[in-house]
Scaffold this motif. Structure first.
Motif, PDB file in Angstrom:
ATOM      1  N   ARG A 170    -123.809 -33.665  81.073  1.00 33.20           N
ATOM      2  CA  ARG A 170    -122.711 -34.532  80.650  1.00 33.20           C
ATOM      3  C   ARG A 170    -123.215 -35.930  80.327  1.00 33.20           C
ATOM      4  N   ARG A 187    -109.746 -25.352  85.198  1.00 29.55           N
ATOM      5  CA  ARG A 187    -108.706 -26.045  84.441  1.00 29.55           C
ATOM      6  C   ARG A 187    -107.936 -27.018  85.340  1.00 29.55           C
ATOM      7  N   ASP A 192    -114.462 -21.149  70.105  1.00 27.78           N
ATOM      8  CA  ASP A 192    -113.204 -21.734  70.568  1.00 27.78           C
ATOM      9  C   ASP A 192    -112.998 -21.534  72.071  1.00 27.78           C
ATOM     10  N   SER A 193    -114.062 -21.181  72.805  1.00 27.41           N
ATOM     11  CA  SER A 193    -113.936 -20.976  74.246  1.00 27.41           C
ATOM     12  C   SER A 193    -113.502 -22.258  74.947  1.00 27.41           C
ATOM     13  N   GLU A 194    -112.548 -22.134  75.833  1.00 28.37           N
ATOM     14  CA  GLU A 194    -112.078 -23.292  76.593  1.00 28.37           C
ATOM     15  C   GLU A 194    -113.178 -23.864  77.471  1.00 28.37           C
ATOM     16  N   LEU A 251    -116.017 -24.673  76.688  1.00 26.99           N
ATOM     17  CA  LEU A 251    -116.728 -25.719  75.948  1.00 26.99           C
ATOM     18  C   LEU A 251    -116.033 -27.070  76.041  1.00 26.99           C
ATOM     19  N   THR A 252    -114.803 -27.075  76.516  1.00 29.18           N
ATOM     20  CA  THR A 252    -114.053 -28.329  76.620  1.00 29.18           C
ATOM     21  C   THR A 252    -114.159 -28.969  77.997  1.00 29.18           C
ATOM     22  N   PHE A 253    -114.761 -28.277  78.949  1.00 32.04           N
ATOM     23  CA  PHE A 253    -114.811 -28.775  80.324  1.00 32.04           C
ATOM     24  C   PHE A 253    -116.043 -29.635  80.545  1.00 32.04           C
ATOM     25  N   ASP A 254    -115.855 -30.910  80.850  1.00 32.19           N
ATOM     26  CA  ASP A 254    -116.986 -31.793  81.123  1.00 32.19           C
ATOM     27  C   ASP A 254    -117.681 -31.477  82.436  1.00 32.19           C
TER      28      ASP A 254
END
Length: 337
Positions: A127, A260, A280-282, A284-287
């Motif tokens: 990160r 989440r 579009d995997s979720e 990939l959005t998690f820091d």
């Protein structure tokens, strides 16, 4: 074996050159171009080599019925995998062909990557690197990363290991080097198996008392979904889950929910329920999640190790001697000859 002619070994797996040379005194070794896709060996354009092969060493190639039909002299197969998913065991059993595997071939490098995931996740390495590369480190806020990416040290904290086998035991050794307390869940091990280095405890104790939990159990019916919603709920909100083993050991929906909702500190994942990971995997959005593309075994050291284990298996088979480690018997079950 009593044949005067050397057995012919067809090698389609990546193979160490020195190990191959060491086999030539006892075998006619035929090295084929290593396969890059998991397709039938019967379609690899090696019909002449298959026709004379008495043993095959394969990694990605499928040793299926079509392959066996083209290999009438075949008596032994070495799958360069921990589990021979590329071999039709029933077809081999029906023809009296023995099958061996190369267990633990990637144990050391998988343990290395496990600790890389632990450190990267707990200390926010990935990160913070993304933040730096994006140009966020400004002269007017030189100390911002010191505040934003504060992470815990590993010394004195507890590592929970699910599975105390080849990989888990090596992760344990690394954890002790970091000064961690280690707890292992493995129903096949006695309480004192690791002596003073680790305690063998229940699954619930590992999940509820560990700062980091790492997954190394084999995938089988009893372990599929082993870490589900109940187990994840036992983890502390500042604890981390790392999986460089088998994705299906962890219930995907349950993991996505706790990530989440930030009910755990984060996760480090090298294995995924769908590979390649969709764009579009979720996840990939998690820091607070470190992701790698299933690279735990991506090392030339693994090739050297599986070559060594395969060579030992070939020699034991050729001399009719028992070999250490599992061999698959004609019913397709693990046995120790």
């Amino acid at each position: 074996m009593t044949h005067t002619a050397k057995p012919t070994v067809l090698v389609t797996a990546p193979f160490d050159a020195d190990t191959a040379e060491s086999l030539r005194d006892e075998f006619d070794v035929v090295l084929a171009e290593p396969a890059r896709h998991g397709e039938s060996l019967a379609a690899a354009g090696l019909d002449a080599q298959l026709a004379t092969a008495t043993a095959i060493v394969a990694e990605l190639d499928l040793v299926d019925r079509a392959t066996l039909d083209k290999a009438p002299a075949l008596r032994f197969v070495v799958s360069c995998r921990a589990v021979p998913v590329n071999v039709d065991l029933a077809a081999c059993a029906a023809r009296g062909i023995r099958v061996a595997t190369t267990p633990g071939r990637n144990a050391e490098v998988t343990a290395d990557l496990t600790f890389a995931l632990i450190l990267s996740t707990v200390r926010h390495v990935g990160r913070s690197e993304r933040w730096l590369r994006a140009g966020n480190w400004r002269p007017d806020a030189v100390f911002e990363p010191y505040e934003q990416f504060r992470g815990a040290g590993l010394g004195g904290r507890t590592l929970g290991i699910l599975g105390g086998g080849a990989v888990g035991s090596r992760v344990l050794r690394r954890a002790r080097g970091f000064g961690m307390t280690v707890k292992v869940y493995d129903p096949f091990l006695p309480a004192g198996h690791f002596g003073d280095d680790a305690s063998v405890v229940s699954l619930d104790e590992v999940m509820s008392t560990s700062d980091v939990v790492t997954v190394h159990v084999p995938l089988m019916p009893q372990t599929r979904g082993l870490v589900g919603a109940r187990e994840l709920a036992l983890m502390r909100p500042d604890a981390f889950l790392v999986n460089a083993g088998r994705a299906a050991v962890v219930d995907e929906d349950a993991l996505m929910t706790v990530l989440r909702e930030h009910r755990i500190g984060g996760a480090g994942l090298d294995v995924h329920h769908q590979e390649p990971l969709p764009a579009d995997s979720e996840l990939l959005t998690f820091d607070h999640v470190t992701l790698t593309p299933h690279i735990a075994g991506a090392s030339d050291d693994v090739v050297v190790e599986h070559s060594r284990i395969a060579a030992d298996a070939l020699r034991a088979w050729a001399h009719g001697a028992p070999r250490r480690g599992p061999v698959l018997n004609q019913s397709g079950e693990m046995s120790r000859p």
